[in-house]
Every structure is written in C-alpha cells, then in structure tokens.
Scaffold this motif. Structure first.
Motif, short mmCIF file in Angstrom:
data_model
loop_
_atom_site.label_atom_id
_atom_site.label_comp_id
_atom_site.label_asym_id
_atom_site.label_seq_id
_atom_site.Cartn_x
_atom_site.Cartn_y
_atom_site.Cartn_z
N THR A 186 0.83 -1.20 0.00
CA THR A 186 0.00 0.00 0.00
C THR A 186 0.87 1.26 0.00
O THR A 186 0.65 2.18 -0.79
N THR A 187 1.89 1.25 0.85
CA THR A 187 2.81 2.38 0.89
C THR A 187 3.50 2.56 -0.45
O THR A 187 3.63 3.68 -0.96
N GLU A 192 16.61 0.38 3.46
CA GLU A 192 17.49 1.24 4.27
C GLU A 192 17.87 0.57 5.58
O GLU A 192 18.90 0.90 6.16
P1 GDP Z 1 1.04 -3.97 2.91
O1 GDP Z 1 0.34 -4.81 3.95
O2 GDP Z 1 1.86 -4.81 1.99
O3 GDP Z 1 0.12 -3.06 2.16
O4 GDP Z 1 2.10 -3.06 3.69
P2 GDP Z 1 2.06 -1.53 4.10
O5 GDP Z 1 2.18 -0.67 2.90
O6 GDP Z 1 0.90 -1.27 4.99
O7 GDP Z 1 3.44 -1.41 4.89
C1 GDP Z 1 3.70 -2.09 6.10
C2 GDP Z 1 4.64 -1.24 6.94
O8 GDP Z 1 5.90 -1.15 6.31
C3 GDP Z 1 4.14 0.18 7.13
O9 GDP Z 1 4.39 0.56 8.47
C4 GDP Z 1 5.01 1.00 6.19
O10 GDP Z 1 5.21 2.32 6.60
C5 GDP Z 1 6.30 0.21 6.22
N1 GDP Z 1 7.13 0.39 5.01
C6 GDP Z 1 6.81 0.22 3.71
N2 GDP Z 1 7.87 0.46 2.90
C7 GDP Z 1 8.90 0.80 3.71
C8 GDP Z 1 10.28 1.14 3.49
O11 GDP Z 1 10.81 1.19 2.36
N3 GDP Z 1 11.02 1.42 4.61
C9 GDP Z 1 10.49 1.36 5.87
N4 GDP Z 1 11.28 1.63 6.89
N5 GDP Z 1 9.21 1.03 6.10
C10 GDP Z 1 8.43 0.75 5.05
#
Ligand code: GDP
Length: 295
Positions: free
Chosen positions: A114-115, A250
């Motif tokens: 999602t992010t 990172e």
């Molecule tokens: P989804 O369940 O696959 O949709 O995952 P989300 O987009 O909700 O992300 C899960 C968590 O990982 C969230 O807290 C995001 O902020 C974090 N996140 C996603 N990409 C990155 C990244 O590149 N670096 C860091 N540190 N956190 C990330």
C-alpha cells in the motif's frame, strides 16, 4: 544498506591489496572469505556458489596473477560480477504502448504494497503521468482508507472501491474508469496474506485475466532475506511477475534478498523502498548498488 557485507568485503580486499603479487592460493583464500561473507549476508546458496566460481575463474585465469595491482583487479572482477548478479542495468517500467498502463502490486501482508503504491504514484506523477490509485485489498481492515490517506498525501486520486466488492470487480470497474477518464496509469494495490496461499493466488490471477496488466510487480520486505526470495519464486510461478520491488532496504544491513532475487527468479528489481515516507522510493541501479556494496 549492505553495511555488514561491505565491512566484511573491505577486510578481504584490504588483505589482498597488501600482497605485491598474488598466487592462486591467495585468490582461493580470498574467495573462501567472500563466499562466507555472502552466505552470512543471507545470499542464496546456489547463487553464491556460481558467483564464487565465476570470480575465481576470471581472477585465476586472467592477467591478475602477473598484473601490477592484482588486488585491484580482483576487486574489479567482483564488482563486475556483482553488477551482473543484480541485473546489469536499470529496468524501467513499461510505460509505452497501450494506455492506460496498468501496474498490479502483489506480495505478502506487511511487505509494503500500500505504501509502495502511493510512492510509485507520486514518482509517476512527477514524471508527468496521470495515475489512478486503486485499492483492491478488501480484507485488511482500513486498507482502503490507508490508500485514500496516502493518495491525499501525494495528490493522486484514489478509486472509490468498497470492502463489499470483489477485487476482480474493482479491477474491472477501475480499468474502465481509467480508460474513459483522464488517467494514463492505473496502480492496483492488492490484498496480501501472512503466507502464500492458493486463494490469494486465484484472486490475483482473476484480476490479471480480467484486465490487461502492463506490469505485475512483486513487493517484498528486504529484511526477510531468503524468505523474500522463496516467496518471489512462488508468485513468479503462479503469476509470471514482471519485476520486483524490495522495501525497507534502508534497514537491511545484509542484502541477501537484493543479491539473490534476480538470479533466482530471472525478474529484475525495478525499485527499492528506502523509508516510510512517500518520497522514499528509488529506481534500482545495479551498477551503483555494486559500487555501494564495495564501499
Ligand atoms: P502492505 O500490507 O503490503 O500493504 O504493507 P504496508 O504498505 O501497509 O506497509 C507495512 C509497513 O511497512 C508500514 O508501516 C510501512 O510504513 C512500512 N514500510 C513500507 N515500505 C517501507 C520502506 O521502504 N522502509 C520502511 N522503513 N518502512 C516501510
């Protein structure tokens, strides 16, 4: 990123540079240490084996043994092999041809789909494209709302899906809306599960059959190392992915997923996530990454 591996390799190469001349034995010893460093970085076993064989073959077979700066030459060979392992060159998204371009993000729950959808939309908008974000995760509570919030942050419209709809229905409707509306790029955020499961694969395949997809990008948390690679293989076998996005790079001091996934799946890493904020997504460059690994 890669700090542990960089430190280890630095030590190996320092030792090599200390020799005025290199014997075959010196090189074999260094290769043993590189091998250990890669395995500790959680690089796939088969990938490490092939990598070491290729480097040793070039280092021993060539002018290295007689050259003026043999240590330097070995580093150059390792660098070139790392670039090849990482995919040789940056692989851009397929944005030409049939419009709207459609990109589906797939992966396990929590991998960062999602992010990443919002980050990607932001990047494409900056390039002058007109993206539409489409939430198709109807299971995770608040996933739709999460994308709406992120869409607001990056100034990209979000398709009005509801949790009562089937993902394939959402995909069809959103594709029609994009085709007839002011959009040239559709980004589908899909559901994830904690583990690979058949139901999820069926759902994703349904979407891929219902709308013509330009890209199926597998999103994985780089910190999960070889697990990410194993899951990538499964998604690739079921869905024929077109590329990989590794998130949380990172914080990944080892780099095992990044160094294995292209070789194992045959699919390139296209982007890496390097932070939680919406601007923390970078195009993946194999050569720059190899240089970074070598410090
Ligand atoms: P989804 O369940 O696959 O949709 O995952 P989300 O987009 O909700 O992300 C899960 C968590 O990982 C969230 O807290 C995001 O902020 C974090 N996140 C996603 N990409 C990155 C990244 O590149 N670096 C860091 N540190 N956190 C990330």
């Amino acid at each position: 990123m890669f700090e542990n591996l960089t430190d280890r390799l630095e030590g190996v190469f320092k030792k090599l540079r200390g020799h005025g001349r290199l014997t075959e034995e010196n090189i074999q010893e260094a290769m043993g240490e590189v091998r250990k460093a890669l395995l500790e970085a959680d690089v796939n076993f088969g990938v490490v084996k092939e990598f070491i064989a290729a480097v040793a073959d070039k280092a021993i077979g060539r002018e290295v043994l007689t050259s003026l700066s043999p240590g330097q030459q070995v580093v150059k060979i390792v660098h070139d092999e790392l670039v090849a392992l990482l995919g040789s060159q940056a692989e851009p998204l397929k944005l030409d041809g049939r419009q709207p371009v459609t990109i589906m993000l797939a992966g396990l729950q929590g991998s960062g789909k999602t992010t990443t959808a919002a980050k990607l939309a932001r990047l494409l908008k900056e390039k002058g494209r007109a993206p539409l974000l489409v939430p198709a995760d109807v299971y995770r509570p608040a996933a739709i709302e999460q994308l709406q919030v992120l869409g607001g942050q990056v100034g990209v419209p979000v398709f009005a899906s509801t949790a009562e709809q089937k993902p394939v229905e959402i995909a069809r409707q959103a594709f029609t809306a994009a085709s007839t509306g002011p959009y040239d790029t559709v980004i589908f955020d899909t559901a994830g599960r904690l583990h690979v499961d058949d139901e999820l694969m069926v759902e994703l395949r349904e979407i891929s059959q219902a709308v013509p997809l330009s890209e199926i990008l597998f999103v994985a948390d780089a910190m999960t190392g070889q697990d990410a690679v194993t899951v990538a293989e499964k998604f690739n076998a079921d869905l024929e992915i077109t590329g990989v996005i590794l998130t949380k790079m990172e914080g990944d001091a080892r780099g095992g997923a990044a160094l294995s996934v292209k070789k194992v799946t045959g699919k390139p890493i296209k982007f890496v996530g390097v932070g939680e904020s919406v601007d923390a997504l970078e195009v993946f460059h194999p050569d720059r990454t190899a240089s970074r690994i070598l410090g």
